[in-house]
Design a protein around this motif. Structure first.
Motif, PDB file in Angstrom:
ATOM      1  N   SER A  47       0.839  -1.199   0.000  1.00 46.95           N
ATOM      2  CA  SER A  47       0.000   0.000   0.000  1.00 46.95           C
ATOM      3  C   SER A  47       0.876   1.252   0.000  1.00 46.95           C
ATOM      4  O   SER A  47       2.092   1.177   0.121  1.00 46.95           O
ATOM      5  CB  SER A  47      -0.922  -0.010   1.221  1.00 46.95           C
ATOM      6  N   SER A  48       0.238   2.400  -0.131  1.00 46.75           N
ATOM      7  CA  SER A  48       0.952   3.678  -0.186  1.00 46.75           C
ATOM      8  C   SER A  48       0.602   4.543   1.019  1.00 46.75           C
ATOM      9  O   SER A  48      -0.542   4.549   1.486  1.00 46.75           O
ATOM     10  CB  SER A  48       0.587   4.452  -1.450  1.00 46.75           C
ATOM     11  N   TYR A  49       1.610   5.272   1.476  1.00 42.66           N
ATOM     12  CA  TYR A  49       1.459   6.235   2.561  1.00 42.66           C
ATOM     13  C   TYR A  49       2.137   7.519   2.119  1.00 42.66           C
ATOM     14  O   TYR A  49       3.187   7.489   1.482  1.00 42.66           O
ATOM     15  CB  TYR A  49       2.125   5.749   3.848  1.00 42.66           C
ATOM     16  N   TYR A  50       1.543   8.649   2.490  1.00 42.22           N
ATOM     17  CA  TYR A  50       2.155   9.935   2.196  1.00 42.22           C
ATOM     18  C   TYR A  50       3.012  10.369   3.378  1.00 42.22           C
ATOM     19  O   TYR A  50       2.739  10.003   4.529  1.00 42.22           O
ATOM     20  CB  TYR A  50       1.088  10.986   1.886  1.00 42.22           C
ATOM     21  N   VAL A  51       4.057  11.130   3.079  1.00 47.72           N
ATOM     22  CA  VAL A  51       4.929  11.647   4.116  1.00 47.72           C
ATOM     23  C   VAL A  51       4.069  12.324   5.182  1.00 47.72           C
ATOM     24  O   VAL A  51       3.176  13.101   4.858  1.00 47.72           O
ATOM     25  CB  VAL A  51       5.967  12.623   3.522  1.00 47.72           C
ATOM     26  N   GLY A  52       4.315  11.981   6.439  1.00 42.33           N
ATOM     27  CA  GLY A  52       3.584  12.549   7.567  1.00 42.33           C
ATOM     28  C   GLY A  52       2.479  11.648   8.095  1.00 42.33           C
ATOM     29  O   GLY A  52       2.038  11.826   9.230  1.00 42.33           O
ATOM     30  N   GLU A  53       2.017  10.699   7.287  1.00 44.14           N
ATOM     31  CA  GLU A  53       0.955   9.805   7.745  1.00 44.14           C
ATOM     32  C   GLU A  53       1.508   8.762   8.717  1.00 44.14           C
ATOM     33  O   GLU A  53       2.662   8.365   8.619  1.00 44.14           O
ATOM     34  CB  GLU A  53       0.304   9.078   6.560  1.00 44.14           C
ATOM     35  N   ALA A  54       0.650   8.329   9.628  1.00 43.57           N
ATOM     36  CA  ALA A  54       1.022   7.286  10.585  1.00 43.57           C
ATOM     37  C   ALA A  54       0.813   5.920   9.949  1.00 43.57           C
ATOM     38  O   ALA A  54      -0.101   5.730   9.143  1.00 43.57           O
ATOM     39  CB  ALA A  54       0.181   7.409  11.849  1.00 43.57           C
ATOM     40  N   VAL A  55       1.662   4.969  10.329  1.00 39.69           N
ATOM     41  CA  VAL A  55       1.534   3.590   9.869  1.00 39.69           C
ATOM     42  C   VAL A  55       1.650   2.687  11.092  1.00 39.69           C
ATOM     43  O   VAL A  55       2.385   2.979  12.030  1.00 39.69           O
ATOM     44  CB  VAL A  55       2.595   3.229   8.793  1.00 39.69           C
ATOM     45  N   ARG A  56       0.873   1.621  11.084  1.00 38.85           N
ATOM     46  CA  ARG A  56       0.950   0.601  12.131  1.00 38.85           C
ATOM     47  C   ARG A  56       1.209  -0.737  11.454  1.00 38.85           C
ATOM     48  O   ARG A  56       0.935  -0.911  10.274  1.00 38.85           O
ATOM     49  CB  ARG A  56      -0.356   0.530  12.923  1.00 38.85           C
ATOM     50  N   PHE A  57       1.716  -1.680  12.227  1.00 37.72           N
ATOM     51  CA  PHE A  57       2.014  -3.009  11.701  1.00 37.72           C
ATOM     52  C   PHE A  57       1.296  -4.062  12.525  1.00 37.72           C
ATOM     53  O   PHE A  57       1.310  -4.014  13.752  1.00 37.72           O
ATOM     54  CB  PHE A  57       3.528  -3.281  11.717  1.00 37.72           C
ATOM     55  N   TYR A  58       0.669  -4.992  11.810  1.00 40.33           N
ATOM     56  CA  TYR A  58      -0.011  -6.124  12.433  1.00 40.33           C
ATOM     57  C   TYR A  58       0.900  -7.336  12.307  1.00 40.33           C
ATOM     58  O   TYR A  58       1.221  -7.759  11.195  1.00 40.33           O
ATOM     59  CB  TYR A  58      -1.344  -6.398  11.744  1.00 40.33           C
ATOM     60  N   LEU A  59       1.298  -7.882  13.440  1.00 43.73           N
ATOM     61  CA  LEU A  59       2.174  -9.044  13.481  1.00 43.73           C
ATOM     62  C   LEU A  59       1.421 -10.178  14.163  1.00 43.73           C
ATOM     63  O   LEU A  59       0.917 -10.016  15.271  1.00 43.73           O
ATOM     64  CB  LEU A  59       3.442  -8.727  14.279  1.00 43.73           C
ATOM     65  N   THR A  60       1.355 -11.331  13.501  1.00 48.06           N
ATOM     66  CA  THR A  60       0.702 -12.500  14.075  1.00 48.06           C
ATOM     67  C   THR A  60       1.737 -13.588  14.275  1.00 48.06           C
ATOM     68  O   THR A  60       2.442 -13.967  13.336  1.00 48.06           O
ATOM     69  CB  THR A  60      -0.440 -13.004  13.167  1.00 48.06           C
ATOM     70  N   THR A  61       1.825 -14.068  15.526  1.00 48.35           N
ATOM     71  CA  THR A  61       2.766 -15.133  15.874  1.00 48.35           C
ATOM     72  C   THR A  61       1.987 -16.327  16.420  1.00 48.35           C
ATOM     73  O   THR A  61       0.899 -16.173  16.968  1.00 48.35           O
ATOM     74  CB  THR A  61       3.791 -14.657  16.913  1.00 48.35           C
TER      75      THR A  61
END
Length: 164
Positions: A47-61
């Protein structure tokens, strides 16, 4: 996937790559242990994000252990996003409130790679790779540093997104 880490709030300079999050083939340190079943940015891989936007990561273990998140930006800068975070089996969203961080996308624009390194035992400081790397040297360094961990007790998963 590359990023720049700023203290207080973490700024990611992310870029894309063609590594599939559903397969660890070709990812340094990956195993068939299947300890990590998924790693994705909140808008999905690629996906795309613009400079300044927040991003989160989903990790499944599949089991409890420790996770280190590393980024590699389009300029070859590697940064530690999360260091040896204790996680339970299931899905964890990073950054967590207890991490005291926000991941905001920052230049350079392009493909940002993010890797989760999972170990069943608390990782040593040598898994915290920061510095300048080519894709090949980043892979080789991670592979070398994972050598001290039993294959059944470690796993690596990579995802990517684009910074616009």
């Amino acid at each position: 996937m590359r990023s720049t880490l700023l203290l207080g709030t973490l700024a990611l300079g992310l870029s894309a790559c063609t590594v599939s999050v559903q397969s660890n083939l070709g990812v340094a340190g990956s195993t068939d242990s299947g300890l990590i079943s998924a790693l994705n940015p909140d808008r999905g891989e690629g996906s795309s994000y613009y400079v300044g936007e927040a991003v989160r990561f989903y990790l499944t273990t599949r089991t409890s252990g420790y996770v280190t998140l590393l980024s590699l930006d389009p300029n070859g800068n590697s940064n530690v996003l999360i260091r040896g975070a204790s996680v339970g089996a299931g899905t964890t969203v990073f950054p967590r409130p207890q991490d005291g961080a926000v991941f905001n996308v920052a230049p350079p624009r392009g493909v940002q790679r993010v890797r989760a390194i999972f170990t069943r035992v608390r990782p040593s400081a040598d898994l915290y790779l920061s510095g300048q790397y080519s894709s090949g040297s980043w892979n080789a360094t991670i592979q070398q540093r994972l050598g001290g961990y039993a294959v059944a007790d470690r796993d690596v998963r990579e995802t990517f997104f684009y910074i616009r």
